[in-house]
Design a protein around this motif. Structure first.
Motif, PDB file in Angstrom:
ATOM      1  N   TYR A   1       3.239  -7.992   1.327  1.00 41.20           N
ATOM      2  CA  TYR A   1       3.343  -6.565   1.085  1.00 41.20           C
ATOM      3  C   TYR A   1       2.269  -6.155   0.075  1.00 41.20           C
ATOM      4  CZ  TYR A   1       7.985  -6.140   3.261  1.00 41.20           C
ATOM      5  OH  TYR A   1       9.046  -6.114   4.147  1.00 41.20           O
ATOM      6  N   VAL A   2       1.858  -4.891   0.138  1.00 42.68           N
ATOM      7  CA  VAL A   2       0.913  -4.338  -0.825  1.00 42.68           C
ATOM      8  C   VAL A   2       1.559  -3.132  -1.510  1.00 42.68           C
ATOM      9  CG1 VAL A   2      -0.216  -2.884   0.919  1.00 42.68           C
ATOM     10  CG2 VAL A   2      -1.421  -3.424  -1.210  1.00 42.68           C
ATOM     11  N   GLN A   3       1.285  -3.016  -2.801  1.00 44.83           N
ATOM     12  CA  GLN A   3       1.801  -1.878  -3.567  1.00 44.83           C
ATOM     13  C   GLN A   3       0.658  -1.195  -4.290  1.00 44.83           C
ATOM     14  OE1 GLN A   3       4.436  -2.721  -6.917  1.00 44.83           O
ATOM     15  NE2 GLN A   3       5.555  -0.830  -6.549  1.00 44.83           N
ATOM     16  N   TYR A   4       0.379   0.037  -3.919  1.00 44.63           N
ATOM     17  CA  TYR A   4      -0.608   0.845  -4.624  1.00 44.63           C
ATOM     18  C   TYR A   4       0.057   1.524  -5.807  1.00 44.63           C
ATOM     19  CZ  TYR A   4      -3.284  -0.069  -0.424  1.00 44.63           C
ATOM     20  OH  TYR A   4      -3.939  -0.697   0.601  1.00 44.63           O
ATOM     21  N   PRO A   5      -0.708   1.928  -6.809  1.00 42.53           N
ATOM     22  CA  PRO A   5      -0.118   2.502  -8.017  1.00 42.53           C
ATOM     23  C   PRO A   5       0.855   3.631  -7.720  1.00 42.53           C
ATOM     24  CG  PRO A   5      -2.439   2.074  -8.366  1.00 42.53           C
ATOM     25  CD  PRO A   5      -2.176   1.796  -6.919  1.00 42.53           C
TER      26      PRO A   5
ATOM     27  N   LEU B   1      -4.778  -7.322  -7.810  1.00 43.53           N
ATOM     28  CA  LEU B   1      -6.165  -7.484  -7.377  1.00 43.53           C
ATOM     29  C   LEU B   1      -7.020  -6.359  -7.940  1.00 43.53           C
ATOM     30  CD1 LEU B   1      -8.285  -8.909  -5.576  1.00 43.53           C
ATOM     31  CD2 LEU B   1      -7.555  -7.393  -3.719  1.00 43.53           C
ATOM     32  N   THR B   2      -8.062  -6.739  -8.657  1.00 44.37           N
ATOM     33  CA  THR B   2      -9.035  -5.787  -9.189  1.00 44.37           C
ATOM     34  C   THR B   2     -10.356  -5.991  -8.465  1.00 44.37           C
ATOM     35  OG1 THR B   2      -7.987  -5.806 -11.373  1.00 44.37           O
ATOM     36  CG2 THR B   2     -10.264  -5.022 -11.260  1.00 44.37           C
TER      37      THR B   2
ATOM     38  N   ASP C   1      -9.011  -1.731  -1.906  1.00 42.34           N
ATOM     39  CA  ASP C   1      -8.082  -2.870  -1.866  1.00 42.34           C
ATOM     40  C   ASP C   1      -7.421  -3.135  -3.215  1.00 42.34           C
ATOM     41  OD1 ASP C   1     -10.371  -4.627   0.297  1.00 42.34           O
ATOM     42  OD2 ASP C   1      -8.648  -3.381   0.833  1.00 42.34           O
ATOM     43  N   ALA C   2      -7.869  -2.466  -4.248  1.00 40.48           N
ATOM     44  CA  ALA C   2      -7.277  -2.653  -5.572  1.00 40.48           C
ATOM     45  C   ALA C   2      -5.804  -2.240  -5.542  1.00 40.48           C
ATOM     46  CB  ALA C   2      -8.026  -1.832  -6.600  1.00 40.48           C
ATOM     47  N   ALA C   3      -4.924  -3.187  -5.803  1.00 37.70           N
ATOM     48  CA  ALA C   3      -3.481  -2.959  -5.688  1.00 37.70           C
ATOM     49  C   ALA C   3      -2.780  -4.224  -6.151  1.00 37.70           C
ATOM     50  CB  ALA C   3      -3.104  -2.646  -4.243  1.00 37.70           C
ATOM     51  N   GLU C   4      -1.459  -4.214  -6.071  1.00 37.86           N
ATOM     52  CA  GLU C   4      -0.686  -5.428  -6.332  1.00 37.86           C
ATOM     53  C   GLU C   4      -0.140  -5.943  -5.001  1.00 37.86           C
ATOM     54  OE1 GLU C   4       2.092  -5.155  -9.543  1.00 37.86           O
ATOM     55  OE2 GLU C   4       2.068  -7.356  -9.775  1.00 37.86           O
ATOM     56  N   TYR C   5      -0.196  -7.250  -4.829  1.00 43.72           N
ATOM     57  CA  TYR C   5       0.177  -7.877  -3.572  1.00 43.72           C
ATOM     58  C   TYR C   5       1.334  -8.843  -3.801  1.00 43.72           C
ATOM     59  CZ  TYR C   5      -4.113  -5.899  -1.758  1.00 43.72           C
ATOM     60  OH  TYR C   5      -5.095  -5.018  -1.375  1.00 43.72           O
ATOM     61  N   PHE C   6       2.316  -8.763  -2.911  1.00 42.41           N
ATOM     62  CA  PHE C   6       3.504  -9.590  -3.024  1.00 42.41           C
ATOM     63  C   PHE C   6       3.706 -10.410  -1.760  1.00 42.41           C
ATOM     64  CE2 PHE C   6       5.346  -7.973  -6.899  1.00 42.41           C
ATOM     65  CZ  PHE C   6       4.842  -6.688  -7.004  1.00 42.41           C
TER      66      PHE C   6
END
Lengths: 115, 115
Positions: free
Chosen positions: A36-40, A111-112, A85-90
């Motif tokens: 999963y991806v989580q954007y701010p 991910l930065t 693509d900058a986001a948090e990935y789970f």
């Protein structure tokens, strides 16, 4: 008990470089795996899911993941990073075969992307 | 397409106050879930409901109660809020299919601060 381990809480890559986010799982049964991806300030969006039909799974936004049973891994990759693509990935694993069982999430990798 | 809708999006409470977080899904899913997200800990399951009329505890149920009002709605109640319950809360839903890798669909979250 099933669990997932995500190596690296923070990963930085240059724009255009390869993205590799690591996920290892422990499972006593064939696993059901997800990224999963989580954007701010948003909820989680499904990137891709593992099905037994193929070990290489393609997802949205150019991401893919390869299931390696021998290594108990399901690493996420993208050939060329983009600023978006900058986001948090789970990484997540479902606990059983029976449809509606609970997910166990990894602790996430932020991910930065460096311009 | 609304998907999973959570209300409110933000809330500030004082210690000891009570509050109910609302969640509704329009995908006709059987299963619904409540998670909390804290930095460095990923998502942890608070409660879930496998089907209308049933609820079960997850990993961190203490201090919370839930109600599966009907197939669409699943609410989370904090009876006496504590600062340790400051978190981002996510509701999710999923279809139930045996031996099928159905993902969970997430709302955008409720950001809750307890002072």
């Amino acid at each position: 008990a099933q669990s997932v381990t995500q190596l690296g809480s923070h990963v930085s890559v240059s724009e255009g470089a390869l993205v590799l986010l690591r996920c290892n799982y422990s499972s006593s049964v064939p696993p059901y795996l997800f990224w999963y991806v989580q954007y701010p300030n948003q909820g989680l969006q499904l990137l891709l899911k593992y099905t037994s039909a193929a070990t290489l799974v393609k997802g949205i936004n150019g991401f893919e993941a390869e299931f390696k049973k021998s290594e108990t891994s399901f690493h996420l990759t993208k050939p060329s990073a983009h600023m978006s693509d900058a986001a948090e990935y789970f990484c997540a694993v479902r606990r059983s075969n029976f449809g509606n069982e609970k997910l166990t999430f990894g602790t996430g990798t932020r991910l930065t992307i460096i311009p | 397409n609304a998907g999973v809708t959570q209300t409110p999006k933000f809330q500030v409470l004082k210690t000891g106050q009570s509050m109910t977080l609302q969640c509704a899904q329009d995908m006709n899913h059987n299963s619904m879930y409540w998670y909390r997200q804290d930095p460095g800990m990923g998502l942890r399951l608070i409660y879930y409901s496998a089907s209308e009329g049933t609820t079960d505890k997850g990993e961190v149920p203490n201090g919370y109660n839930v109600s599966r009002l009907n197939k669409r709605e699943f609410s989370l109640r904090l009876e006496s809020a504590a600062p340790s319950q400051t978190s981002v809360y996510f509701c999710a839903s999923s279809e139930v299919q045996l031996y099928s890798n159905q993902p969970q669909h997430f709302g955008d979250g409720t950001r809750l601060s307890i002072l």
